[in-house]
Design a protein around this motif. Sequence first.
Motif, PDB file in Angstrom:
ATOM      1  N   ASP A  81      34.942  39.477  28.147  1.00 19.06           N
ATOM      2  CA  ASP A  81      34.347  38.732  29.263  1.00 19.06           C
ATOM      3  C   ASP A  81      35.393  38.425  30.328  1.00 19.06           C
ATOM      4  O   ASP A  81      35.101  38.455  31.525  1.00 19.06           O
ATOM      5  CB  ASP A  81      33.725  37.414  28.770  1.00 19.06           C
ATOM      6  N   LEU A  82      36.600  38.139  29.844  1.00 22.96           N
ATOM      7  CA  LEU A  82      37.679  37.793  30.763  1.00 22.96           C
ATOM      8  C   LEU A  82      38.042  38.988  31.647  1.00 22.96           C
ATOM      9  O   LEU A  82      38.177  38.863  32.861  1.00 22.96           O
ATOM     10  CB  LEU A  82      38.893  37.343  29.942  1.00 22.96           C
ATOM     11  N   GLU A  83      38.151  40.155  31.013  1.00 20.93           N
ATOM     12  CA  GLU A  83      38.475  41.362  31.774  1.00 20.93           C
ATOM     13  C   GLU A  83      37.358  41.689  32.760  1.00 20.93           C
ATOM     14  O   GLU A  83      37.608  42.094  33.893  1.00 20.93           O
ATOM     15  CB  GLU A  83      38.714  42.552  30.837  1.00 20.93           C
ATOM     16  N   ARG A  84      36.114  41.479  32.312  1.00 14.24           N
ATOM     17  CA  ARG A  84      34.982  41.759  33.187  1.00 14.24           C
ATOM     18  C   ARG A  84      35.010  40.825  34.395  1.00 14.24           C
ATOM     19  O   ARG A  84      34.783  41.231  35.525  1.00 14.24           O
ATOM     20  CB  ARG A  84      33.657  41.618  32.425  1.00 14.24           C
ATOM     21  N   LEU A  85      35.348  39.567  34.116  1.00 17.22           N
ATOM     22  CA  LEU A  85      35.440  38.582  35.187  1.00 17.22           C
ATOM     23  C   LEU A  85      36.489  39.001  36.223  1.00 17.22           C
ATOM     24  O   LEU A  85      36.237  38.966  37.433  1.00 17.22           O
ATOM     25  CB  LEU A  85      35.809  37.216  34.592  1.00 17.22           C
ATOM     26  N   ILE A  86      37.644  39.409  35.720  1.00  8.04           N
ATOM     27  CA  ILE A  86      38.727  39.812  36.625  1.00  8.04           C
ATOM     28  C   ILE A  86      38.310  41.067  37.419  1.00  8.04           C
ATOM     29  O   ILE A  86      38.558  41.163  38.619  1.00  8.04           O
ATOM     30  CB  ILE A  86      40.036  40.033  35.844  1.00  8.04           C
ATOM     31  N   ASP A  87      37.631  41.994  36.730  1.00  8.77           N
ATOM     32  CA  ASP A  87      37.096  43.179  37.421  1.00  8.77           C
ATOM     33  C   ASP A  87      36.153  42.772  38.555  1.00  8.77           C
ATOM     34  O   ASP A  87      36.196  43.338  39.648  1.00  8.77           O
ATOM     35  CB  ASP A  87      36.300  44.067  36.453  1.00  8.77           C
ATOM     36  N   GLN A  88      35.284  41.801  38.255  1.00  6.41           N
ATOM     37  CA  GLN A  88      34.294  41.379  39.257  1.00  6.41           C
ATOM     38  C   GLN A  88      34.973  40.764  40.477  1.00  6.41           C
ATOM     39  O   GLN A  88      34.608  41.066  41.613  1.00  6.41           O
ATOM     40  CB  GLN A  88      33.334  40.345  38.645  1.00  6.41           C
ATOM     41  N   ILE A  89      35.963  39.914  40.207  1.00  4.51           N
ATOM     42  CA  ILE A  89      36.651  39.269  41.322  1.00  4.51           C
ATOM     43  C   ILE A  89      37.386  40.324  42.160  1.00  4.51           C
ATOM     44  O   ILE A  89      37.345  40.311  43.389  1.00  4.51           O
ATOM     45  CB  ILE A  89      37.642  38.189  40.819  1.00  4.51           C
ATOM     46  N   GLU A  90      38.028  41.255  41.452  1.00 10.32           N
ATOM     47  CA  GLU A  90      38.737  42.330  42.152  1.00 10.32           C
ATOM     48  C   GLU A  90      37.758  43.128  43.018  1.00 10.32           C
ATOM     49  O   GLU A  90      38.024  43.418  44.187  1.00 10.32           O
ATOM     50  CB  GLU A  90      39.419  43.248  41.135  1.00 10.32           C
ATOM     51  N   ARG A  95      35.201  44.577  48.140  1.00 10.24           N
ATOM     52  CA  ARG A  95      33.915  44.675  48.829  1.00 10.24           C
ATOM     53  C   ARG A  95      33.971  44.026  50.217  1.00 10.24           C
ATOM     54  O   ARG A  95      33.261  44.436  51.123  1.00 10.24           O
ATOM     55  CB  ARG A  95      32.805  44.044  47.979  1.00 10.24           C
ATOM     56  N   LEU A  96      34.824  43.021  50.356  1.00 12.67           N
ATOM     57  CA  LEU A  96      34.982  42.399  51.673  1.00 12.67           C
ATOM     58  C   LEU A  96      35.487  43.425  52.694  1.00 12.67           C
ATOM     59  O   LEU A  96      35.216  43.316  53.882  1.00 12.67           O
ATOM     60  CB  LEU A  96      35.973  41.238  51.597  1.00 12.67           C
ATOM     61  N   GLY A  97      36.223  44.410  52.196  1.00 15.26           N
ATOM     62  CA  GLY A  97      36.690  45.501  53.046  1.00 15.26           C
ATOM     63  C   GLY A  97      37.612  45.061  54.165  1.00 15.26           C
ATOM     64  O   GLY A  97      37.627  45.666  55.228  1.00 15.26           O
ATOM     65  N   LYS A  98      38.361  43.994  53.922  1.00 17.06           N
ATOM     66  CA  LYS A  98      39.241  43.506  54.971  1.00 17.06           C
ATOM     67  C   LYS A  98      40.670  43.977  54.742  1.00 17.06           C
ATOM     68  O   LYS A  98      41.103  44.140  53.608  1.00 17.06           O
ATOM     69  CB  LYS A  98      39.231  41.979  54.979  1.00 17.06           C
ATOM     70  N   ALA A  99      41.389  44.155  55.839  1.00 19.05           N
ATOM     71  CA  ALA A  99      42.789  44.546  55.727  1.00 19.05           C
ATOM     72  C   ALA A  99      43.627  43.353  55.275  1.00 19.05           C
ATOM     73  O   ALA A  99      44.635  43.507  54.595  1.00 19.05           O
ATOM     74  CB  ALA A  99      43.301  45.066  57.058  1.00 19.05           C
ATOM     75  N   GLU A 100      43.179  42.165  55.674  1.00 17.21           N
ATOM     76  CA  GLU A 100      43.885  40.945  55.282  1.00 17.21           C
ATOM     77  C   GLU A 100      42.897  39.936  54.728  1.00 17.21           C
ATOM     78  O   GLU A 100      41.787  39.802  55.232  1.00 17.21           O
ATOM     79  CB  GLU A 100      44.584  40.321  56.494  1.00 17.21           C
ATOM     80  N   ILE A 101      43.324  39.237  53.708  1.00 13.84           N
ATOM     81  CA  ILE A 101      42.462  38.213  53.124  1.00 13.84           C
ATOM     82  C   ILE A 101      43.354  37.032  52.752  1.00 13.84           C
ATOM     83  O   ILE A 101      44.475  37.228  52.276  1.00 13.84           O
ATOM     84  CB  ILE A 101      41.689  38.781  51.910  1.00 13.84           C
TER      85      ILE A 101
END
Length: 152
Positions: A81-90, A95-101
Motif C-alpha cells: 500500500d505504501l509503494e502504491r501511495l508513493i506511486d500515486q503521488i508521483e 500529471r500536473l505537467g509543470k516544469a516547476e512545482i
Amino acid sequence: MNCPYCDHKNSRVIDTRSSGKRIRRRRECEHCHRRFTTYERVALSNPMVVKRDGRREEFDRDKLAVGIRKACAKRPISMEDLERLIDQIEADVYRLGKAEITSQAIGDLAMNRLRELDELAYILFASVYVPITDLESMKQEVDRLLERRKRD
Ligand SMILES: [Zn+2]
C-alpha cells in the motif's frame, strides 16, 4: 535521426524490437542505404521542485518516499500500500505537467493521498510538513479530519 554515415535526414525502419522500456529500431538510410540501429527510451522530464527558501532541485521520488515512509512507519500500512501511495503521488506530480512545482504543492498532493489511506499517518506527515508546531494547530487539523469524516 540523421544517418550517421552521410547525414541524410530520412531513413526507413526495417525492424523494430521492444524489450521492456527500450525500443530498438534497425534503420536503413534512404540515401546511402547503409544500416544503423537506434534506441528509444521513455523519458519523463522531471519537474524542478522549488523549495521554501527558493532553491530548486530536480523532483526525486526517493526523497518523497523517505518522508512518506517516516510518517507511516508506526502505522499498520503494508509495504504494498505504501509503494502504491508513493506511486500515486508521483503520478499526481507528473500529471500536473509543470516544469516547476513548489515543495508545498507536492506536500499537498501527498497529504490528499495520505488522508484517504490513513488519517493518523496524515497527521504525522502534516506535523512535519505543514509544520504543526503547537497543540492548537494539531487540534485544528484533527477537527478538520473529523469534520470530513462526518460529511463522508
Ligand atoms: Zn546515409
